[in-house]
Design an enzyme around this catalytic site. Structure first.
Site, PDB file in Angstrom:
ATOM      1  N   HIS A   1       0.849  -1.202   0.000  1.00  0.00           N
ATOM      2  CA  HIS A   1       0.000   0.000   0.000  1.00  0.00           C
ATOM      3  C   HIS A   1       0.879   1.245   0.000  1.00  0.00           C
ATOM      4  O   HIS A   1       1.965   1.251   0.588  1.00  0.00           O
ATOM      5  CB  HIS A   1      -0.986   0.005   1.176  1.00  0.00           C
ATOM      6  CG  HIS A   1      -0.369   0.076   2.544  1.00  0.00           C
ATOM      7  ND1 HIS A   1       0.031   1.264   3.115  1.00  0.00           N
ATOM      8  CD2 HIS A   1      -0.089  -0.886   3.466  1.00  0.00           C
ATOM      9  CE1 HIS A   1       0.518   1.019   4.325  1.00  0.00           C
ATOM     10  NE2 HIS A   1       0.462  -0.280   4.561  1.00  0.00           N
TER      11      HIS A   1
ATOM     12  N   ASP B   1      -0.297   4.448   0.897  1.00  0.00           N
ATOM     13  CA  ASP B   1      -0.674   5.496   1.858  1.00  0.00           C
ATOM     14  C   ASP B   1       0.111   5.313   3.158  1.00  0.00           C
ATOM     15  O   ASP B   1       0.632   4.228   3.440  1.00  0.00           O
ATOM     16  CB  ASP B   1      -2.189   5.484   2.133  1.00  0.00           C
ATOM     17  CG  ASP B   1      -2.679   4.168   2.715  1.00  0.00           C
ATOM     18  OD1 ASP B   1      -2.197   3.096   2.285  1.00  0.00           O
ATOM     19  OD2 ASP B   1      -3.538   4.185   3.616  1.00  0.00           O
TER      20      ASP B   1
ATOM     21  N   ASP C   1       6.514   1.100   6.934  1.00  0.00           N
ATOM     22  CA  ASP C   1       5.080   0.779   6.732  1.00  0.00           C
ATOM     23  C   ASP C   1       4.505   1.698   5.665  1.00  0.00           C
ATOM     24  O   ASP C   1       3.945   2.722   5.993  1.00  0.00           O
ATOM     25  CB  ASP C   1       4.316   0.922   8.057  1.00  0.00           C
ATOM     26  CG  ASP C   1       2.853   0.549   7.912  1.00  0.00           C
ATOM     27  OD1 ASP C   1       2.479  -0.066   6.898  1.00  0.00           O
ATOM     28  OD2 ASP C   1       2.082   0.902   8.813  1.00  0.00           O
TER      29      ASP C   1
ATOM     30  N   GLU D   1      -4.918   1.693   2.688  1.00  0.00           N
ATOM     31  CA  GLU D   1      -4.900   0.563   3.622  1.00  0.00           C
ATOM     32  C   GLU D   1      -5.091   1.052   5.043  1.00  0.00           C
ATOM     33  O   GLU D   1      -5.728   0.403   5.863  1.00  0.00           O
ATOM     34  CB  GLU D   1      -3.562  -0.189   3.512  1.00  0.00           C
ATOM     35  CG  GLU D   1      -3.534  -1.526   4.248  1.00  0.00           C
ATOM     36  CD  GLU D   1      -3.137  -1.416   5.723  1.00  0.00           C
ATOM     37  OE1 GLU D   1      -3.412  -2.345   6.480  1.00  0.00           O
ATOM     38  OE2 GLU D   1      -2.560  -0.375   6.123  1.00  0.00           O
ATOM     39  N   GLU D   2      -4.543   2.226   5.361  1.00  0.00           N
ATOM     40  CA  GLU D   2      -4.499   2.676   6.754  1.00  0.00           C
ATOM     41  C   GLU D   2      -5.876   3.068   7.300  1.00  0.00           C
ATOM     42  O   GLU D   2      -6.128   2.911   8.489  1.00  0.00           O
ATOM     43  CB  GLU D   2      -3.513   3.849   6.905  1.00  0.00           C
ATOM     44  CG  GLU D   2      -2.059   3.491   6.566  1.00  0.00           C
ATOM     45  CD  GLU D   2      -1.418   2.549   7.585  1.00  0.00           C
ATOM     46  OE1 GLU D   2      -2.069   2.208   8.584  1.00  0.00           O
ATOM     47  OE2 GLU D   2      -0.258   2.158   7.359  1.00  0.00           O
TER      48      GLU D   2
HETATM   49 ZN   LIG Z   1       0.986  -1.068   6.426  1.00  0.00          ZN
END
Ligand SMILES: [Zn+2]
Length: 433
Positions: free
Chosen positions: A77, A79, A109, A143-144
């Site tokens: 991802h 974002d 991340d 995703e977040e």
């Molecule tokens: Zn992540």
């Protein structure tokens, strides 16, 4: 292509990716998707941008297989979560390279893995890689927060773009030393979040004469204590069993499991404990909005995580047993999400084990269940995909990495980015053939 130039390539791409601010909300992932498209196209890769709204695009690319071999998706991802520059030692969107590490929001991340996915993919294309099955690259939005702009939307609206037999995602890969051994934990399962709300009723009244009212908040306090003290019946599922076999050598009875893991380390104990049964954590409460009014209603929300394979329906009797008798309440289950598992006897697992054996012969790969969840569950639910969270990391101690994710001074060692590219190239060859 020489390994050293792949290292430079992934470092540079990650720096540039971090400089694109994709803080979600609002996301603005299209800018990251366009950067990745430009990068991939310069290696001759054809890309497709798929977007529910123009500013939140997902990028998908594909190396077509020659036959009908298994398909593998490299998923990530684009974002990131909010970064407060005041807490950081470098500007969080600088992508600065310092002392062999790339600094910035998303380094761990998970723009680091996204950049490694892209470099592995592009370099395989340049090498003339001709797999049996398709190799797919996807860099997805949202995703977040999870408002259906990213992988969930792709699975529904463009299933042909992301359907795959195997997928490599975030959610595992850190090298951990425990009890004298070294292990790479691979995320093969995830707990389901199954939150619920308890509504306790009373009778309002003036707070100066409590005796004339029936205080819902006070009743709720009793229920909160009961749910916090409740210990559900523990069970040992396959990932915890694998943990004990690898780290301890035998599998204890479920009721001794947490204590046994705690002998290995405090962290292992806390982790195993959360994987033996559903967990209940009361986190939100609302009652009176005026200090001098005794509340007639108190609402408590409980963050609850159930084991893969358990259903929210099984949860209700457990919650009612925990709350006990004597206080009237209503129970409302909120939207459940995640909670899936992939099989272990697969070519992708063989690739994880093979890569660890080749790269770090003293260490072992061990399957793990994550207490939280990632986008992997969308693929498992939509297509029955075998999805693992695995991006090997050994240069940054796992205790340090854990404190940097979603926090200040997030950074990733260049050595781990290079290791990640090697892993992804290895997996593509091993799985797609
Ligand atoms: Zn992540």
């Amino acid at each position: 292509m020489a390994a050293s130039s792949l290292r430079d390539e992934v470092t540079d791409l990650l720096s540039r990716l971090i400089r694109v601010d994709t803080t979600n909300p609002p996301g603005n992932e299209t800018a990251a998707a366009e950067l990745l498209r430009d990068y991939l196209e310069s290696s001759g890769v054809e890309c497709e941008l798929l977007a529910r709204v123009p500013e939140r695009a997902n990028l998908v690319a594909r190396i077509r297989g020659r036959g009908d071999g298994p398909t593998l998706l490299l998923l990530g991802h684009t974002d990131v979560v909010l970064a407060d520059p005041a807490e950081w030692s470098v500007p969080p969107f600088s992508g600065e390279v310092r002392d062999g590490e790339v600094w910035g929001r998303g380094a761990l991340d998970m723009k680091g893995q996204v950049a490694a996915n892209a470099v592995a993919f592009a370099s395989l294309v340049r090498d003339g890689f001709e797999p049996q099955g398709d190799l797919i690259f996807a860099a997805t939005a949202d995703e977040e927060v999870g408002d259906d702009f990213g992988l969930s939307w792709l699975c529904t609206e463009h299933p042909d773009a992301v359907r795959c037999d195997y997928a490599i995602n975030e959610g595992g890969g850190d090298r951990v030393e425990l009890g004298g051994g070294a292990y790479y934990f691979c995320g093969t399962a995830e707990k389901m979040t199954a939150p619920f709300r308890i509504r306790v009723h009373g009778r309002s009244g003036h707070a100066s004469m409590p005796g004339i009212a029936d205080n819902a908040l006070v009743h709720a306090a009793t229920l909160i204590e009961r749910i916090a003290a409740y210990v559900p019946e523990p069970q040992i599922q396959q990932e915890v069993e694998a943990f004990f076999r690898a780290v301890v050598g035998d599998v204890p009875a479920p009721r001794h499991a947490a204590a046994r893991a705690r002998e290995v380390s405090e962290l292992a104990g806390a982790l195993v404990e959360a994987l033996l049964a559903p967990t209940f954590a009361p986190t939100l409460i609302s009652a009176s909005r005026k200090r001098n009014v005794i509340p007639a209603l108190c609402e408590v929300e409980v963050d609850c995580r159930i084991l893969p394979g358990q259903s929210p329906a099984e949860l209700e009797p457990m919650v009612r047993a925990a709350l006990g008798d004597g206080i009237a309440y209503d129970l409302e289950f909120l939207e459940a999400q995640g909670g899936t598992r992939s099989a272990l006897d697969t070519p992708l697992w063989a690739a994880v084990e093979g890569f660890v054996a080749e790269t770090d012969p003293e260490a072992r790969a061990v399957p793990a269940c994550n207490t939280g969840f990632t986008d992997s569950h969308w693929l498992r639910e939509a297509f029955g995909t075998v999805a693992y969270g695995f991006f090997p990391a050994r240069a940054l101690p796992v205790e340090v990495a854990a404190t940097l994710i979603h926090s200040a001074d997030e950074r990733v060692p260049v050595a781990d980015l290079e290791l990640g590219v090697r892993w992804l190239r290895y997996a593509a060859r091993a799985v797609c053939g």
